[in-house]
Design an enzyme around this catalytic site. Structure first.
Site, mmCIF file in Angstrom:
data_model
loop_
_atom_site.group_PDB
_atom_site.id
_atom_site.type_symbol
_atom_site.label_atom_id
_atom_site.label_comp_id
_atom_site.label_asym_id
_atom_site.label_seq_id
_atom_site.Cartn_x
_atom_site.Cartn_y
_atom_site.Cartn_z
ATOM 1 N N CYS A 1 48.933 41.695 38.649
ATOM 2 C CA CYS A 1 48.915 41.099 39.983
ATOM 3 C C CYS A 1 47.843 41.797 40.803
ATOM 4 C CB CYS A 1 50.288 41.244 40.643
ATOM 5 S SG CYS A 1 50.403 40.422 42.240
ATOM 6 N N VAL A 2 46.955 41.021 41.374
ATOM 7 C CA VAL A 2 45.871 41.592 42.164
ATOM 8 C C VAL A 2 45.708 40.833 43.475
ATOM 9 C CG1 VAL A 2 44.593 42.464 40.170
ATOM 10 C CG2 VAL A 2 44.130 40.178 41.011
#
Length: 153
Positions: A106-107
């Site tokens: 997740c970014v």
């Protein structure tokens, strides 16, 4: 050609030169899904919760085209406009899975297509053939398993 493009009438159409998913053998690669209404192509929702639900529905529609479900996801990559929304995203995202959960990255990103809050891309393994083989081997394929009355053999 060994690669098959996967399209679904129940998922948004690609908004560029790409396929919603491609399948090579048992491997399926889903392009990033954003919260678009499949019929109108418009963004659904203004909150991370609403948008996450739509993204997961769109993923489900592409999977269903191949007879697959969210349980076949083995890895997702999540792109979020604001990681401060992570907990709210996680609540909705997690409701689409049971253990074992898929691996995930997740970014936070500066901008997403159509200025949405979230995009999710997926790696999927089509295990349906293996699941059927295992089910048949577990009891020898007796009539009790086929008609739901229980294994007789």
């Amino acid at each position: 050609m060994f690669i098959n493009a996967i399209h679904s009438e129940h998922a948004p159409k690609a908004i560029g030169p790409y396929s919603p998913a491609v399948k090579l053998g048992d491997f399926v690669y889903l392009s990033g899904q954003i919260p678009l209404d499949p019929k109108t192509g418009e963004v659904v929702g203004t909150t991370i919760e609403e948008q996450t639900h739509q993204v997961m529905k769109n993923i489900g529609a592409v999977l269903a085209e191949m007879g697959l479900a969210h349980r076949h996801l083995v890895k997702t990559t999540v792109f979020m406009k604001d990681l401060n929304d992570f907990n709210a995203f996680n609540e909705v995202y997690g409701s689409y899975f049971t253990q074992p959960y898929p691996a995930r990255s997740c970014v936070e990103v500066a901008k997403l297509p159509k200025d949405v809050l979230v995009e999710v891309e997926c790696l999927v393994i089509d295990t349906l053939v293996y699941e059927q083989q295992m089910a048949a081997q577990s009891c020898g394929g007796c009539s009790g398993c086929e008609d739901g009355t229980g294994c007789a053999g």
